[in-house]
Structure formats: structure tokens, C-alpha cells
Design a protein around this motif. Structure first.
Motif, PDB file in Angstrom:
ATOM      1  N   ILE A  47     -64.479  -1.158 -28.083  1.00 60.00           N
ATOM      2  CA  ILE A  47     -64.508   0.400 -27.867  1.00 60.00           C
ATOM      3  C   ILE A  47     -64.239   0.827 -26.501  1.00 60.00           C
ATOM      4  O   ILE A  47     -63.463   1.607 -26.216  1.00 60.00           O
ATOM      5  CB  ILE A  47     -65.912   0.961 -28.182  1.00 60.00           C
ATOM      6  N   LYS A  48     -65.005   0.229 -25.660  1.00 59.04           N
ATOM      7  CA  LYS A  48     -64.736   0.335 -24.180  1.00 59.04           C
ATOM      8  C   LYS A  48     -63.450   0.297 -23.746  1.00 59.04           C
ATOM      9  O   LYS A  48     -62.854   1.138 -23.043  1.00 59.04           O
ATOM     10  CB  LYS A  48     -65.787  -0.291 -23.215  1.00 59.04           C
ATOM     11  N   GLN A  91     -61.131   2.980 -25.173  1.00 62.09           N
ATOM     12  CA  GLN A  91     -61.226   4.207 -24.826  1.00 62.09           C
ATOM     13  C   GLN A  91     -60.583   4.454 -23.182  1.00 62.09           C
ATOM     14  O   GLN A  91     -60.256   5.492 -23.221  1.00 62.09           O
ATOM     15  CB  GLN A  91     -62.867   4.455 -24.585  1.00 62.09           C
ATOM     16  N   SER A  92     -60.383   3.254 -22.654  1.00 58.45           N
ATOM     17  CA  SER A  92     -59.806   3.190 -21.465  1.00 58.45           C
ATOM     18  C   SER A  92     -58.239   3.089 -21.615  1.00 58.45           C
ATOM     19  O   SER A  92     -57.545   3.231 -20.578  1.00 58.45           O
ATOM     20  CB  SER A  92     -60.356   2.325 -20.355  1.00 58.45           C
ATOM     21  N   GLU A 106     -61.147   8.433 -32.253  1.00 58.89           N
ATOM     22  CA  GLU A 106     -62.750   8.849 -32.063  1.00 58.89           C
ATOM     23  C   GLU A 106     -63.636   7.867 -32.818  1.00 58.89           C
ATOM     24  O   GLU A 106     -63.261   6.990 -33.682  1.00 58.89           O
ATOM     25  CB  GLU A 106     -62.977  10.410 -32.572  1.00 58.89           C
ATOM     26  N   SER A 110     -61.367   9.738 -18.197  1.00 59.73           N
ATOM     27  CA  SER A 110     -62.436   9.153 -18.866  1.00 59.73           C
ATOM     28  C   SER A 110     -63.448  10.141 -19.631  1.00 59.73           C
ATOM     29  O   SER A 110     -63.456  11.406 -19.257  1.00 59.73           O
ATOM     30  CB  SER A 110     -63.387   8.331 -17.956  1.00 59.73           C
ATOM     31  N   SER A 111     -64.151   9.710 -20.529  1.00 57.66           N
ATOM     32  CA  SER A 111     -65.232  10.528 -21.331  1.00 57.66           C
ATOM     33  C   SER A 111     -66.053  10.928 -20.253  1.00 57.66           C
ATOM     34  O   SER A 111     -66.790  11.934 -20.390  1.00 57.66           O
ATOM     35  CB  SER A 111     -65.789   9.618 -22.226  1.00 57.66           C
ATOM     36  N   ASP A 161     -69.547   6.613 -26.088  1.00 56.33           N
ATOM     37  CA  ASP A 161     -68.904   6.736 -24.691  1.00 56.33           C
ATOM     38  C   ASP A 161     -69.805   5.711 -23.696  1.00 56.33           C
ATOM     39  O   ASP A 161     -70.797   6.160 -23.337  1.00 56.33           O
ATOM     40  CB  ASP A 161     -68.843   8.006 -24.201  1.00 56.33           C
TER      41      ASP A 161
END
Lengths: 355, 423
Positions: A74-75, A78-79, A90, B8-9, B147
Motif C-alpha cells: 500500500i505504501k 501510494q507513492s 483507493e 502525498s496523502s 495512509d
């Protein structure tokens, strides 16, 4: 065919009002894959009508709660933001499960290469190779090693775009410092020789070997090195590229398991002779640079994109947009099921003929 | 982490305004006698996270991440409706995983149980089985919207002020953040012109950053802004540094820190010209008004913190500035240098100004609270635990009364959180 997204595990989270609306947002169409750490479904957004891929994170057999590997994935995702890396829209929590919501990709490379209805031109294949390398160049620039490049993790859509998926084994690495990682990564057929020889200190070059395997597979339509275990995998590689010598790979004798699996006889390099019927001279050059034994001499993704194969030799890359004419969706999972169906049919036919 | 802060979030979803922070405590405010207790509770909880993190052997950065998770969780939940001690344990557990240094769930349960069973926390029943913590983790990750990437001021500090080629363990930690992944230029334009701080000053800045997590600053401002504010504070608070700035400065030194002039580089033989603080500040091209605001808030935090005593037998310390002038390097406890230092600094800064003489008075847990000389209660963990307990009882009583009225703000509160997260 359609099933509501409703998992039998109804946990106490269900009394949270916000989890209802989100669960109903997606309707599962069917299963399309089996990721490293959970099933992948095709689903449709009931509001926009858009398709997505839902990857369910297995939680039930996790005694340690949220799997650390899922957290890492996930990390990482997300990046990341690149046209050749699958997009994580999402995260969604529904009925006590955590889902990753991805852009939907119609096919994966393994599925597409096994079908026979649509055939790629050389320009298409070059485009696929280029897109894969562009995705890898981006990952490596971001300090991420994918560690599981293989046909079923290379996703394609009907617009002919290629994206790297499944970051379940990926991790951040440090450019300045080489750290120790596990060498039990990368699916056997795509695993580079240094991992097969037991090294735990490596970097992004492990992905480049896998990319070389994929490049050959694009032309031959099937995985080129198909071993059953580490030893036979090395043998499969040696049969093509010959046994590694200290001249070609100065560090080979220092590999942890080198003495254990030392080849009995010396084999010569037959690569060009074996593959020239499929690959053009510049393609052979690039494949050879990707599949270099010595990890330190192996070409990087950025360098590979500058190769004469892309820059000079024709034809120029063309997106395989013809995929949109292809009937059905082709994923490794379906290909596997199809194989099993055929196998079963043959078996039952065999039984009939015996009677 | 090789990520872009602006994409970023953290930046897009988790930097909120003061009103949102206020709203998040709306329900708690109904059940507390003095709203200031809520800010003191934040200090108390952050100290708990630090202690638990230390027991689990977590690095300072992981502890910081856990604290940010805690603050984010309580943007959407209230203290009175949850079990903050369980949340603390979950925050440490998730942060350890998210920062690639996982600890076993059993360890977390065991350490949390042993820590919070101390009398001052008033926790009678910390759950003993892993599944409760795993369940809490699930809710936590849900409310964090998955997040899990958090940015911290530490990296900015090291990027801006660390001596090149310095082999301190501070640098080693900075290395783990993936600084090698050439992105330093992204925030800082040319990336030239570092402000080299002395080792002790750098360490002090590091400790002040640790301390900022006792407040809501990490929800309000981007980490690099906090780092710059901390660097400014360090220039003022670190005596040798301040002295060297002042000595080279003609009289009107009564101005704010950012405009002070220095010729520190005269005493340094640097290969490339080291910037003096003023041109350094100018080159940063950031909103200095905001930096000043953050500095104010950090000072306000220390003022509030002065009322808080971690131990009843805590020795009264000198004032903040005098305290900092002593070499901070010596203030280490057990365990790893940094996490220990984080706690020891928090202690050294929790100065009891109200009653310098009554340190050492045994706490009366059963009876009424200790009253300081100024007539205000002495704030200790035991006192705050009682405040928390009272809040929960009040909340329960309110629920028993059919207090649908208080359930409402909660729901709205959550909605706001969601809306912000979505935006």
C-alpha cells in the motif's frame, strides 16, 4: 454470473454506517487473478459504471493482524505515479476486509501470449518491451525493486498500454547502501542467477534479469527458462547462456552456494544461435545485455531504453491498440483454467477410450 | 521514503486547519472540567507512546510516526468514547510495521500491559489477548484511510543542518529515510548553502522536534516548516550557538531570531562557504510568518508542559533555556540513545515552575488531587488518568440518559474527517 460483494465474515465493523455505502459502491463481476497475498476480482463501480480491480487482503489467517507485506504494498503504490505502473485508486474497508481498488486492466501478458486470436506485430512487441522498461526505470528511480516481474504481473489494457502490477514482494532499497534482503523472491523462471546462487545483497538489477526473460518470452510466446527447482533452473539458464566463468562474471565464485551447485561440465554460450530465428540483431543485443550474468554489468532500465533496438533499428514501437478487437479478457488465471479444462477433457476422453 | 511530499496523502489529506482540530475535541470538551486538560492529555498520551515505543525498542522515527497516527485517529474519534491506551498500543504496532521494523503483536500486548498496569495509569484491564489489539489495529488503519506514509521534520533538519560526511548515528537514521534517493533538491531549490550546526545544537534541534509531537503541530503544518521553526529556536536556545551569533553581532540584537546575524563560518574551516543564519533563512524561500507562528506554538507547548510532572519525585529543573544550555548529550537513560534522549528531554523540559519545592511529595492516588501553590491541580499521569476516567464515565452516563444529543456531534465529526480525507 454477478455476485454481490458480500463476504460471509460479518464483523463488528458493520455497524459503522460509513462502511455500508462504500461496500455497495462496487459489484464483483468475477475473479481475475490470485495475487501474492490475496484474490483479485473484477468489479464495477455502480455509480460511474467504471470497471476496477479489487484486491482483497487476506486477514483471517493473519494472527499478526494487518500483514506487513500488504502495508508495504500500500505504501509503495501510494507513492508511485507513472503511466506504466498500475494505479491504486483507493483503499476500501468493507465487511471486515480491506480491499485495494485498482484501475482495471483487461489482460495480463501471460494470458495474452497464450491466446491465438490476436497476434502482435514486431512493432507491438517493441512497444511492450519499451513500456515495461519505462515502468522499471521509474520504479528504480524511485528506489523500488519490484522483485516479482513475470508475465502474470505485467498487465495490459485494450488501449495497448502496459502496466506493472502486484507489488506484494516489492520494497524500497537504498541507493547508497546495499542491504541484505531475502533471496526467496521472484518466481523461479524469472529469477536471476545470483539469487539462485544464494546472494542476499542485491539491487534493482534483479528486476532487469526478469525483464530480459520477459523480452524473450514476448517473441517466443512461452517462458524461456522453465526449471522445477533452483538447480534445474540454473541448468536451464546454462543450456542457453553457457556456464558462468570468472571471466564473464568475476564474482561468481564468491556466491554463497557456488560450490554447492557447481556445474559438472562446461557448456558454451548458444544464446544467439538459439534465438536468432525470433529476434532481430538489435533485439538480441539488448536481450543479451539484460541477461548478463554479472549483475554489475547488467544493463539498467534507463540504459536499456537508449539501446539501438529502440533508437535505431526499425520498426518503431507501436502500441498494440488492436487488443481492443480481441474477444474476451485474457489473464493467466483463465489460461490456467483453460489448461486444466483441456487436461481434464483429455483425461476423461482417455477414460472413455479405455472403456 | 522516496516519495514526493506535495503529492502525498500527508500533504493532501492530513494537514488540517485549527478549526478541524478544535472540532475533533468538541465531544471531549463536554465532559472535561477544564479544556486545558485536553492539551495536557495530548502531552500525556504522547509520553505514553514514547515510553511504550522505547520498551519495544522502536527508533525515534517510528515513535514519531506512531504519535502522528494517534493524533490523526483522534481527529475522527473522541478520547471519552475510546480506550486511548489500546489506541496507543495499536499506533505503535502499526507504525512499527509501516516503518519496516515490525515487532511481534505479543510483545506489544505484553509491554503495553506491563506499562499501563502501573498504578498511575489507572488501567485495570488492558486486554491480554492479541485479537483485541488486532481488532483495534483494523479500526485504526481504517480511520487512517490506509495512509501510512508519514513525513517528519527530522529529515529536513538533517538535510539542512547536518555536517557533510558526519558519521553520527543521527546520520545513520537519516540514511534509513532514503535520503540517498536524490530528492533533497525538491524542497530546497538549489540545495546549496546548508546551515551547519554544531553537534550539540543539532542534537538539541532533534530533541525539540521530538517534543513537538506532544502538540497538534504535526496536524497543522508541513514537517519542513516545523523543522525550520525548530532550527530557529535552536539558534536562540542553544547557548554556545547564540553566543557565537551575538558576539559577532553589533548591539541591536533584540530582534527576532530570523534576523540575527552571524559569522559563525569564521570559526569553521569549511570547504565551501557556509551560510550565516540570515542568508540561510532568506534562501529558504518559505513563509516566515508561518515559521514564527510555529515557533510561538512550540514555546506555548513548553509553557503548558511546565505544569506537567511525569513523576511525583521529579527534581525541579532550571528554566527552559538554562536547561538547554547544558550539554544535552549527557541526558541519556537506558536503551538506545535517541529514544532514551527523547524521554529524558521531555522530562528535563517539564519544569515545575509553580511549585519548585514540592517535588518528592508522595502522590495520593485514592484521595483528592494534589494542589500546587498557585491553587491549580498538579498535573501528573495519575491526575490525567483520573480526568480520562471521569470523561468516560460522564460519556457513559450521558449515553444512559439517552444522550442521542452527544452522539450527533460525533457523527458529524466523523463526516468532516471523511470529507477532508476525500478532498
Amino acid at each position: 454470473m454477478q455476485s454481490r460483494l458480500a463476504t460471509p465474515v460479518a464483523q463488528s465493523s458493520d455497524n459503522r454506517p460509513d462502511s455500508f455505502s462504500r461496500a455497495d459502491l462496487y459489484v464483483i463481476v468475477n475473479q481475475v487473478g490470485e495475487g501474492t497475498f490475496g484474490k483479485v476480482y473484477k468489479a464495477r463501480n455502480t455509480v460511474t459504471g467504471m470497471n476496477v480491480a479489487l484486491k482483497r487482503i487476506r486477514m483471517e489467517q493473519e494472527r499478526d493482524g494487518f500483514p506487513v507485506t500488504a502495508m508495504r504494498e500500500i505504501k509503495l503504490l501510494q507513492s508511485l505515479r507513472h503511466q506504466n505502473v498500475v494505479k491504486l485508486y483507493e483503499m476500501m474497508v468493507s465487511h471486515g476486509s480491506v480491499y485495494m481498488v485498482f484501475e482495471y486492466m483487461d489482460h495480463d501478458l501471460t494470458g495474452v501470449l497464450t491466446q491465438t486470436h490476436f497476434s502482435f506485430t514486431d512493432a507491438n512487441l517493441k512497444s511492450l518491451c519499451q513500456q515495461m522498461l519505462a515502468g522499471l526505470a521509474y520504479l528504480h528511480h524511485k528506489g523500488v525493486i519490484h522483485r516479482d516481474i513475470k508475465g502474470s504481473n505485467i498487465l495490459l489494457n485494450n488501449r495497448g498500454e502496459l502496466k506493472l502490477g502486484d507489488f506484494g514482494l516489492a520494497r524500497f532499497y537504498q541507493k547508497r547502501r546495499r542491504s541484505d534482503y531475502t533471496n526467496r523472491v521472484i518466481t523461479l523462471w524469472y529469477r536471476p542467477p545470483e539469487l539462485l546462487l544464494g546472494t542476499t545483497v542485491y539491487g534493482p538489477e534483479v528486476d532487469m534479469w526478469s525483464a530480459g526473460c520477459i523480452m524473450l518470452e514476448l517473441y517466443t510466446k512461452k517462458p524461456v527458462f522453465q526449471g522445477n527447482d533452483d538447480i534445474s533452473q540454473l541448468d536451464a539458464i546454462y543450456k542457453v547462456f553457457g556456464t558462468p566463468t570468472p571471466e564473464r562474471w568475476p564474482g561468481v565464485a564468491d556466491m554463497p552456494w557456488y560450490e554447492l551447485v557447481k556445474p559438472k561440465e562446461i557448456i558454451d554460450d548458444h544464446f544467439r544461435a538459439l534465438f536468432k530465428k525470433w529476434l532481430s540483431p538489435a533485439a538480441l543485443d539488448l536481450a543479451e545485455q539484460l541477461l548478463t550474468y554479472d549483475p554489475s554489468k547488467r544493463v539498467t532500465a534507463t540504459q536499456a531504453l537508449e539501446a539501438p533496438y529502440f533508437m535505431q533499428e526499425g520498426p518503431a514501437p507501436v502500441l498494440p491498440i488492436g487488443l481492443s478487437t480481441l474477444e474476451g479478457e485474457w489473464h493467466e488465471l483463465e489460461a490456467k483454467r483453460e489448461r486444466e479444462r483441456v487436461k481434464k477433457r483429455r483425461k476423461t476422453e482417455g477414460e472413455f477410450s479405455q472403456q | 521514503m522516496a516519495t514526493d511530499f506535495w503529492a502525498s496523502s500527508h500533504y493532501k489529506r492530513w494537514i488540517v486547519d485549527r478549526a478541524a482540530v478544535q472540532r475533533a475535541r468538541a465531544e471531549d470538551r463536554q465532559f472535561v472540567d477544564d479544556p486545558e486538560y485536553l492539551d495536557l492529555l495530548a502531552i500525556f498520551f504522547a509520553n505514553c507512546i514514547s515510553k511504550l515505543g522505547k520498551k519495544l525498542g522502536l527508533r525515534q522515527r517510528v515513535i514519531a510516526t506512531a504519535t502522528v497516527f494517534f493524533h490523526r485517529f483522534y481527529l475522527k474519534n473522541s478520547y471519552s468514547e475510546t480506550d486511548p491506551f489500546l489506541v496507543i498500543a495499536a499506533c505503535c504496532y502499526v507504525a512499527a510495521k509501516a516503518e519496516e521494523s515490525p515487532v511481534h503483536i505479543k510483545n506489544v500486548v505484553t509491554e503495553a500491559r506491563s506499562l499501563f498496569s502501573q498504578e498511575m495509569y489507572g488501567v485495570k484491564t488492558f486486554p491480554s489477548d492479541n485479537s483485541k489489539l488486532a481488532e483495534m489495529e483494523f479500526y485504526l488503519v481504517d480511520d487512517l484511510e490506509c495512509d501510512l506514509t508519514v513525513f517528519h521534520p527530522y529529515r529536513t533538519l538533517m538535510t539542512l543542518c547536518c555536517k557533510e560526511g558526519s558519521s553520527s548515528d543521527l546520520d545513520a537514521e537519516a540514511g534509513e529515510l532514503g535520503v540517498g534517493i536524490n530528492e533533497g533538491h525538491r524542497y530546497w531549490g538549489t540545495g546549496e548553502g546548508k546551515l551547519e550546526l554544531q553537534e550539540a545544537a543539532l542534537q538539541m534541534a532533534w530533541f525539540i522536534i521530538n517534543d513537538t509531537y506532544r502538540s497538534q503541530l504535526c496536524l497543522l503544518y508541513p514537517p519542513h516548516m516545523i523543522a525550520i521553526a525548530v532550527i530557529n529556536l535552536t539558534l536562540v536556545l542553544h547557548n554556545p550557538t547564540r553566543a557565537s551569533i551575538q558576539s559577532s553581532n553589533p548591539p541591536p540584537a533584540s530582534q527576532a531570531a530570523p534576523t540575527r546575524r552571524s559569522s559563525r563560518q569564521a570559526s569553521h574551516h569549511a570547504k565551501k562557504p557556509v551560510q550565516d543564519p540570515v542568508s540561510f533563512q532568506a534562501s529558504l524561500n518559505v513563509n516566515m510568518t508561518q515559521v514564527a507562528t510555529i515557533m510561538q506554538e512550540i514555546i506555548a507547548l513548553y509553557t503548558l508542559w511546565d505544569r506537567y510532572k511525569e513523576d511525583s519525585n521529579e527534581q525541579p529543573k532550571g528554566s527552559l533555556i538554562q536547561n538547554y544550555s547544558s550539554p544535552v548529550t549527557n541526558s541519556s537513560g537506558s536503551g538506545t540513545k535517541r529514544s532514551a534522549a527523547g524521554v529524558s528531554v521531555s522530562r528535563s523540559t517539564s519544569v515545575n515552575t509553580s511549585s519548585g519545592s514540592n517535588g518528592g511529595t508522595p502522590m495520593d492516588l485514592a484521595g483528592d488531587v494534589e494542589i500546587g501553590e498557585d491553587g491549580k491541580p498538579v498535573i501528573t499521569p495519575a491526575f490525567l488518568s483520573k480526568v480520562l476516567l471521569k470523561m468516560r464515565e460522564a460519556k457513559l452516563a450521558d449515553l444512559a440518559k439517552g444522550g442521542g444529543g452527544t452522539a450527533r456531534p460525533m457523527a458529524i465529526n466523523k463526516m468532516i474527517g471523511r470529507a477532508q480525507a476525500a478532498g
